[in-house]
Design a protein around this motif. Structure first.
Motif, PDB file in Angstrom:
ATOM      1  N   LEU A  90      -7.632 -10.731  23.367  1.00  0.00           N
ATOM      2  CA  LEU A  90      -8.294 -10.997  24.643  1.00  0.00           C
ATOM      3  C   LEU A  90      -7.284 -10.722  25.752  1.00  0.00           C
ATOM      4  CD1 LEU A  90     -10.319 -14.296  24.026  1.00  0.00           C
ATOM      5  CD2 LEU A  90     -11.135 -11.935  23.992  1.00  0.00           C
ATOM      6  N   LEU A  91      -7.578  -9.737  26.589  1.00  0.00           N
ATOM      7  CA  LEU A  91      -6.700  -9.357  27.693  1.00  0.00           C
ATOM      8  C   LEU A  91      -7.450  -9.441  29.005  1.00  0.00           C
ATOM      9  CD1 LEU A  91      -5.054  -6.137  26.157  1.00  0.00           C
ATOM     10  CD2 LEU A  91      -4.314  -8.516  25.900  1.00  0.00           C
ATOM     11  N   ILE A  92      -6.691  -9.546  30.091  1.00  0.00           N
ATOM     12  CA  ILE A  92      -7.266  -9.574  31.434  1.00  0.00           C
ATOM     13  C   ILE A  92      -7.086  -8.174  32.018  1.00  0.00           C
ATOM     14  CG2 ILE A  92      -7.216 -10.703  33.698  1.00  0.00           C
ATOM     15  CD1 ILE A  92      -5.711 -13.051  32.156  1.00  0.00           C
ATOM     16  N   VAL A  93      -8.189  -7.446  32.135  1.00  0.00           N
ATOM     17  CA  VAL A  93      -8.125  -6.022  32.469  1.00  0.00           C
ATOM     18  C   VAL A  93      -9.201  -5.670  33.496  1.00  0.00           C
ATOM     19  CG1 VAL A  93      -7.210  -5.413  30.191  1.00  0.00           C
ATOM     20  CG2 VAL A  93      -9.690  -5.419  30.557  1.00  0.00           C
ATOM     21  N   PRO A  94      -9.050  -4.531  34.211  1.00  0.00           N
ATOM     22  CA  PRO A  94     -10.122  -4.095  35.101  1.00  0.00           C
ATOM     23  C   PRO A  94     -11.409  -3.859  34.311  1.00  0.00           C
ATOM     24  CG  PRO A  94      -8.095  -2.869  35.541  1.00  0.00           C
ATOM     25  CD  PRO A  94      -7.870  -3.642  34.277  1.00  0.00           C
ATOM     26  N   ASN A  95     -12.522  -4.310  34.839  1.00  0.00           N
ATOM     27  CA  ASN A  95     -13.786  -4.228  34.114  1.00  0.00           C
ATOM     28  C   ASN A  95     -14.180  -2.787  33.784  1.00  0.00           C
ATOM     29  OD1 ASN A  95     -16.279  -5.095  32.986  1.00  0.00           O
ATOM     30  ND2 ASN A  95     -17.291  -4.682  34.939  1.00  0.00           N
ATOM     31  N   ASN A  96     -14.227  -1.944  34.797  1.00  0.00           N
ATOM     32  CA  ASN A  96     -14.508  -0.512  34.588  1.00  0.00           C
ATOM     33  C   ASN A  96     -15.675  -0.266  33.635  1.00  0.00           C
ATOM     34  OD1 ASN A  96     -12.519   0.339  36.360  1.00  0.00           O
ATOM     35  ND2 ASN A  96     -10.944   0.508  34.775  1.00  0.00           N
ATOM     36  N   GLY A  97     -16.750  -1.029  33.828  1.00  0.00           N
ATOM     37  CA  GLY A  97     -17.964  -0.800  33.057  1.00  0.00           C
ATOM     38  C   GLY A  97     -18.070  -1.552  31.751  1.00  0.00           C
ATOM     39  N   ALA A  98     -17.039  -2.265  31.333  1.00  0.00           N
ATOM     40  CA  ALA A  98     -17.114  -2.997  30.064  1.00  0.00           C
ATOM     41  C   ALA A  98     -18.241  -4.027  30.100  1.00  0.00           C
ATOM     42  CB  ALA A  98     -15.778  -3.672  29.763  1.00  0.00           C
ATOM     43  N   ILE A  99     -18.325  -4.789  31.196  1.00  0.00           N
ATOM     44  CA  ILE A  99     -19.483  -5.639  31.461  1.00  0.00           C
ATOM     45  C   ILE A  99     -20.382  -4.819  32.386  1.00  0.00           C
ATOM     46  CG2 ILE A  99     -20.307  -7.820  32.407  1.00  0.00           C
ATOM     47  CD1 ILE A  99     -17.571  -9.023  31.802  1.00  0.00           C
ATOM     48  N   ALA A 100     -21.510  -4.366  31.863  1.00  0.00           N
ATOM     49  CA  ALA A 100     -22.286  -3.324  32.528  1.00  0.00           C
ATOM     50  C   ALA A 100     -22.825  -3.743  33.894  1.00  0.00           C
ATOM     51  CB  ALA A 100     -23.444  -2.894  31.623  1.00  0.00           C
ATOM     52  N   MET A 139     -11.211  -8.177  37.626  1.00  0.00           N
ATOM     53  CA  MET A 139     -10.302  -8.398  36.496  1.00  0.00           C
ATOM     54  C   MET A 139     -10.968  -9.383  35.542  1.00  0.00           C
ATOM     55  SD  MET A 139      -7.756  -6.400  37.026  1.00  0.00           S
ATOM     56  CE  MET A 139      -6.521  -6.960  35.852  1.00  0.00           C
ATOM     57  N   VAL A 140     -11.425  -8.860  34.398  1.00  0.00           N
ATOM     58  CA  VAL A 140     -12.181  -9.665  33.450  1.00  0.00           C
ATOM     59  C   VAL A 140     -11.352  -9.913  32.195  1.00  0.00           C
ATOM     60  CG1 VAL A 140     -14.417  -8.861  34.302  1.00  0.00           C
ATOM     61  CG2 VAL A 140     -13.271  -7.585  32.483  1.00  0.00           C
ATOM     62  N   GLU A 141     -11.710 -10.971  31.486  1.00  0.00           N
ATOM     63  CA  GLU A 141     -11.027 -11.301  30.226  1.00  0.00           C
ATOM     64  C   GLU A 141     -11.970 -10.964  29.078  1.00  0.00           C
ATOM     65  OE1 GLU A 141      -7.879 -14.658  28.911  1.00  0.00           O
ATOM     66  OE2 GLU A 141      -9.778 -15.440  29.684  1.00  0.00           O
ATOM     67  N   ILE A 142     -11.623  -9.941  28.304  1.00  0.00           N
ATOM     68  CA  ILE A 142     -12.493  -9.419  27.257  1.00  0.00           C
ATOM     69  C   ILE A 142     -11.646  -8.933  26.072  1.00  0.00           C
ATOM     70  CG2 ILE A 142     -14.399  -8.745  28.784  1.00  0.00           C
ATOM     71  CD1 ILE A 142     -13.276  -5.923  28.836  1.00  0.00           C
ATOM     72  N   PRO A 143     -12.268  -8.738  24.911  1.00  0.00           N
ATOM     73  CA  PRO A 143     -11.512  -8.211  23.769  1.00  0.00           C
ATOM     74  C   PRO A 143     -11.113  -6.752  23.993  1.00  0.00           C
ATOM     75  CG  PRO A 143     -13.538  -9.282  23.041  1.00  0.00           C
ATOM     76  CD  PRO A 143     -13.633  -9.120  24.526  1.00  0.00           C
TER      77      PRO A 143
END
Length: 443
Positions: free
Chosen positions: A341-351, A358-362
């Protein structure tokens, strides 16, 4: 193929976590071989106490590792492969104010959430950017693994101010909760399952937990959480400070708000703010607990090791906080392709969420890169909560960059833990006075 030895600098070398991180590096030497470990801090006396104990630990366990400590950035950041950053700007004295000033106004006092988290974030931005610049100047191919709190605001500042830097922002709270899940399930560790998770730092939800055979573990966990929250009846669960146990119990109430997911416990500070304020000791906060226990115990153990000239019998040991960092470094260096789980720019990961959040996602981490996993669309309830929180965090960073009182007031207003514009302004004015040594001047 033999793995190349790595050179590490721990920025924030005087931290109470440093000895645990050094111990974890030594424990993982076979998988993550090390040539050198350096400690760097701008507070010489605080770092020296920890460093002298760590020097003995390293010498006794792996005398081939070169161990040094310094307050000189050139010496610290030259010729390193990884910077492990754990800054606490203002130390626990400022954390105490982060917690107690909001309480004075009937608002949640917490180090990473609400007004206290914003205050801490604004103190951290400048020093962290300075360290990024040192790393890029003296070791341009190094990676920074940043777990300095509050990670959400710090990550947003990195995105805007140093968008091309080799920085990965991480948090160990989901890791700690996943270890609790593993113990509840009777598994050895969180590595026995894979998760689906989305949100912001300290503001997210688990939507799937499956073992490596694909079996769904969520029903068993949900049945437990419905009755007990995340409180565990194990030695690990019962030997914690009262504030921590109260937070674990709150997971039961959070779960009731959406029983299709498991909640990050920090959401209680936003959705259960009045109850949190009512049940908190406003005069003896989490900062006081840590100063009286972990900080005191760490100082005394370091002094004991130095006086004895040996680390034999020390209670310093690896923990989830340190293991996560070492595993991540191993993935970046040796292409292990693990999920984190990293804190990264969303860039479409959450549509259906902004790309620049900056979202926290796998993410799957491999040699010198990470690949976020697609989350798809998220429900209206979670999306709405996240939009309000991300707006507060973005306004705080914009306020720091522009020196804007107005935007910082708006950031406080937008934070769900603050009930009104009037109270937001009162807290902000008190925070400005307390942080005048650390914050930019606001106009």
């Amino acid at each position: 193929m033999e793995r190349q030895k790595q050179n590490i600098v721990i920025a924030g070398g005087g931290s109470t976590y440093t000895a645990g991180i050094v111990t974890m590096l030594l424990d993982n030497y076979d998988n993550f071989p090390i040539a050198s470990i350096k400690l760097y801090d701008n507070l010489e006396e605080r770092q020296t106490r920890v460093a002298k104990a760590c020097e003995i630990i390293v010498k006794e366990r792996h005398p081939d590792i070169v161990f040094t400590y310094t307050t000189d950035p050139v010496e610290a950041f030259k010729g390193v492969d990884f910077v492990m950053a754990q800054l606490r700007v203002g130390l626990f004295a400022m954390r105490e104010l982060d917690e107690k000033i909001p309480f004075k106004h009937g608002v949640v006092g917490q180090e990473t959430c609400g007004p206290g988290g914003i205050a801490y974030g604004l103190r951290t931005i400048g020093p962290l950017i300075e360290i990024i610049d040192y790393m890029e100047k003296y070791s341009p191919n190094a990676w920074m693994l940043n777990y300095s709190n509050p990670a959400a605001i710090v990550a947003e500042a990195c995105r805007i101010l140093r968008p091309d830097a080799r920085v990965i922002n991480i948090c160990d709270m989901p890791v700690c909760l996943e270890e609790i899940f593993a113990r509840i399930l009777g598994l050895n560790s969180r590595k026995d399952f894979d998760v689906r998770y989305y949100g912001l730092n300290h503001f997210g939800w688990w939507t799937q937990i499956r073992d490596h055979q694909g079996n769904d573990l969520m029903p068993r966990l949900m049945e437990y959480v419905r009755e007990h929250g995340y409180e565990e009846y194990t030695p690990q669960g019962q030997h914690k400070e009262s504030s921590w146990l109260e937070t674990m119990r709150a997971a039961k109430d959070l779960y009731a708000m959406d029983p299709t997911k498991l909640w990050n416990t920090y959401l209680k500070y936003y959705l259960m703010a009045p109850e949190t304020v009512a049940h908190s000791d406003h005069d003896y906060t989490r900062a006081n607990e840590i100063m009286d226990r972990r900080e005191k115990d760490t100082r005394e153990e370091c002094e004991r090791i130095v006086a004895a000239g040996t680390a034999k019998g020390t209670w310093f040991a690896s923990n989830e906080h340190a293991q996560f960092i070492v595993d991540l470094a191993c993935a970046l260096a040796f292409n292990t392709k693990e999920r984190f789980l990293l804190i990264v720019p969303n860039n479409g990961a959450i549509a259906n969420f902004p790309d620049d959040a900056m979202v926290e996602i796998p993410c799957i981490v491999s040699k010198d890169q990470y690949e976020p996993l697609s989350i798809g669309k998220i429900p209206t309830f979670q999306k709405g909560l996240m939009e309000q929180q991300i707006a507060s965090e973005k306004l705080a960073v914009e306020a720091w960059i522009e020196g804007s009182y107005q935007k910082l007031w708006q950031s406080f207003m937008m934070n769900k833990s603050v009930p009104s514009a009037k109270i937001a302004k009162e807290i902000l004015d008190d925070m400005i006075e307390a942080n005048k040594e650390f914050w930019p001047e606001l106009h």
